[in-house]
Write a protein that holds these residues in place. Structure first.
Motif, PDB file in Angstrom:
ATOM      1  N   HIS A 110      37.412  45.405  36.247  1.00  0.00           N
ATOM      2  CA  HIS A 110      38.612  44.652  36.637  1.00  0.00           C
ATOM      3  C   HIS A 110      39.092  43.848  35.437  1.00  0.00           C
ATOM      4  O   HIS A 110      38.321  43.120  34.816  1.00  0.00           O
ATOM      5  CB  HIS A 110      38.304  43.713  37.806  1.00  0.00           C
ATOM      6  CG  HIS A 110      39.502  42.930  38.269  1.00  0.00           C
ATOM      7  ND1 HIS A 110      40.513  43.484  39.028  1.00  0.00           N
ATOM      8  CD2 HIS A 110      39.868  41.644  38.042  1.00  0.00           C
ATOM      9  CE1 HIS A 110      41.426  42.584  39.273  1.00  0.00           C
ATOM     10  NE2 HIS A 110      41.067  41.448  38.677  1.00  0.00           N
ATOM     11  N   SER A 142      42.122  41.125  34.516  1.00  0.00           N
ATOM     12  CA  SER A 142      43.179  40.289  35.085  1.00  0.00           C
ATOM     13  C   SER A 142      44.458  40.429  34.252  1.00  0.00           C
ATOM     14  O   SER A 142      44.434  40.857  33.096  1.00  0.00           O
ATOM     15  CB  SER A 142      42.742  38.829  35.123  1.00  0.00           C
ATOM     16  OG  SER A 142      42.680  38.299  33.800  1.00  0.00           O
ATOM     17  N   TYR A 165      51.929  41.364  37.970  1.00  0.00           N
ATOM     18  CA  TYR A 165      52.026  42.357  39.042  1.00  0.00           C
ATOM     19  C   TYR A 165      53.491  42.679  39.310  1.00  0.00           C
ATOM     20  O   TYR A 165      54.323  41.783  39.432  1.00  0.00           O
ATOM     21  CB  TYR A 165      51.365  41.822  40.306  1.00  0.00           C
ATOM     22  CG  TYR A 165      51.361  42.792  41.463  1.00  0.00           C
ATOM     23  CD1 TYR A 165      50.800  44.055  41.331  1.00  0.00           C
ATOM     24  CD2 TYR A 165      51.910  42.437  42.693  1.00  0.00           C
ATOM     25  CE1 TYR A 165      50.780  44.945  42.390  1.00  0.00           C
ATOM     26  CE2 TYR A 165      51.885  43.319  43.771  1.00  0.00           C
ATOM     27  CZ  TYR A 165      51.325  44.574  43.613  1.00  0.00           C
ATOM     28  OH  TYR A 165      51.313  45.449  44.665  1.00  0.00           O
ATOM     29  N   GLU A 212      47.189  43.054  43.015  1.00  0.00           N
ATOM     30  CA  GLU A 212      47.955  41.825  42.837  1.00  0.00           C
ATOM     31  C   GLU A 212      47.328  40.896  41.801  1.00  0.00           C
ATOM     32  O   GLU A 212      48.004  40.030  41.253  1.00  0.00           O
ATOM     33  CB  GLU A 212      48.083  41.096  44.176  1.00  0.00           C
ATOM     34  CG  GLU A 212      48.922  41.851  45.194  1.00  0.00           C
ATOM     35  CD  GLU A 212      49.110  41.070  46.477  1.00  0.00           C
ATOM     36  OE1 GLU A 212      48.691  39.883  46.518  1.00  0.00           O
ATOM     37  OE2 GLU A 212      49.673  41.631  47.436  1.00  0.00           O
ATOM     38  N   THR A 213      46.038  41.055  41.522  1.00  0.00           N
ATOM     39  CA  THR A 213      45.359  40.155  40.581  1.00  0.00           C
ATOM     40  C   THR A 213      45.084  40.772  39.216  1.00  0.00           C
ATOM     41  O   THR A 213      44.679  40.082  38.294  1.00  0.00           O
ATOM     42  CB  THR A 213      44.017  39.673  41.168  1.00  0.00           C
ATOM     43  OG1 THR A 213      43.183  40.818  41.429  1.00  0.00           O
ATOM     44  CG2 THR A 213      44.243  38.918  42.471  1.00  0.00           C
TER      45      THR A 213
END
Length: 238
Positions: free
Chosen positions: A117, A119, A135, A222-223
Motif C-alpha cells: 500500500h 499512500s 484520489y 480512497e487512501t
C-alpha cells in the motif's frame, strides 16, 4: 487403574509442557525474523515489522528446516523509485513452504503473495517537484483513478498553468508503477500537452522488496494504491 491414571496425568503434563515450549520457541523465532527483516529491508526506527509463523508443532518444523507458512506485515519501508525515495506505507506478505538453510539464517518461500500500500502523500513525494497526487474517484467503467495536479510552465505560451488530470495507474515489467493521464486539458494549444505530460506522466521503479517478488496489478483506493505482489522462490531472509 490407579497406575493408568498416573500415566495419563504424566502424559497430559508433558504434552502441556511441550506445547508451552513450542509456543515460546515460535514467539522467539517470530521476533528474530521480524528484526532480521527490518535490518535487511532497511526499515527505519519509526517503522514496524511483525511476523507470524503458522503450523504446529513448530519445533518439528524447525528440525526439518521446513515451515508451513510465514506471514509478515511491515510499515515504513523506504524504497528507491526513479531516483526518488518513496515510502511503502504498508507491506503484507504471506509465504508458503518456507525452507530454512545456512544455519537458519536463510529462508526461501516456494511461493509468496501479498500487497503493497502506497499512500497518496507518499506518491506525491515520489513524483516531480510540485506534483500532487490524490484520489480521483471512478471512471465510467467503474475503475478507480487518481487525480494529478501540477503547475506547468509552457514555453510556447509563456505562462505557468496549473492543471489537474485524471490518470490511470498500471504495473509495467513486474517492478514499475506507471501513472499516465487519460486526457490532458488544453491539449489543442501547441506545446501544452507535451509540457504537462512531462510533469505528470511518470514511471517509478520500486526496489527494496525481497528477491523473487514481482508487482502484478494496481487497485486504486480512497487512501492510496494497493499493488498486489507475488513470486516463487522468494528470499524472505538471508
Amino acid at each position: 487403574m490407579r497406575a493408568l491414571r498416573i500415566v495419563l496425568v504424566i502424559v497430559i503434563v508433558l504434552a502441556g509442557l511441550f506445547v508451552a515450549a513450542d509456543r515460546v520457541a515460535v514467539n522467539m523465532a517470530e521476533d528474530e525474523v521480524a528484526k532480521k527483516l527490518m535490518t535487511e529491508l532497511e526499515v527505519p526506527s519509526d517503522g514496524d515489522a511483525s511476523v507470524s509463523i503458522d503450523g504446529f508443532p513448530f519445533l518439528t518444523q524447525v528440525a526439518s528446516k521446513d515451515l508451513d507458512s510465514v506471514e509478515a506485515e511491515l510499515s515504513g519501508i523506504t524504497a528507491e523509485a526513479g531516483g526518488r525515495q518513496v515510502t511503502l506505507t504498508e507491506v503484507k506478505l504471506s509465504g508458503s513452504d518456507v525452507h530454512l538453510s545456512d544455519g537458519y539464517s536463510s529462508a526461501v518461500a516456494s511461493k509468496a503473495t501479498g500487497t503493497v500500500h502506497i499512500s497518496y502523500a507518499d506518491l506525491s513525494r515520489a513524483a516531480d517537484e510540485g506534483v500532487r497526487v490524490g484520489y480521483g474517484g471512478k471512471d465510467k467503467s467503474g475503475r478507480g483513478q487518481v487525480k494529478v495536479t501540477a503547475a506547468v510552465t509552457v514555453p510556447m505560451v509563456g505562462k505557468t498553468l496549473e492543471r489537474s488530470v485524471y490518470s490511470s495507474v498500471t504495473v509495467e515489467g513486474g517492478d514499475t508503477v506507471r501513472l499516465h493521464a487519460d486526457k490532458v486539458p488544453g491539449s489543442r494549444i501547441p506545446g501544452v500537452e507535451d509540457a504537462i505530460r512531462k510533469k505528470i506522466d511518470f514511471d517509478r521503479k520500486i526496489s527494496q522488496l525481497p528477491d523473487g517478488l514481482k508487482l502484478k496489478k494496481v487497485v486504486t483506493t480512497e487512501t492510496g494504491i494497493d499493488v498486489s505482489i507475488s513470486g516463487t522462490d522468494v528470499n524472505l531472509a538471508g
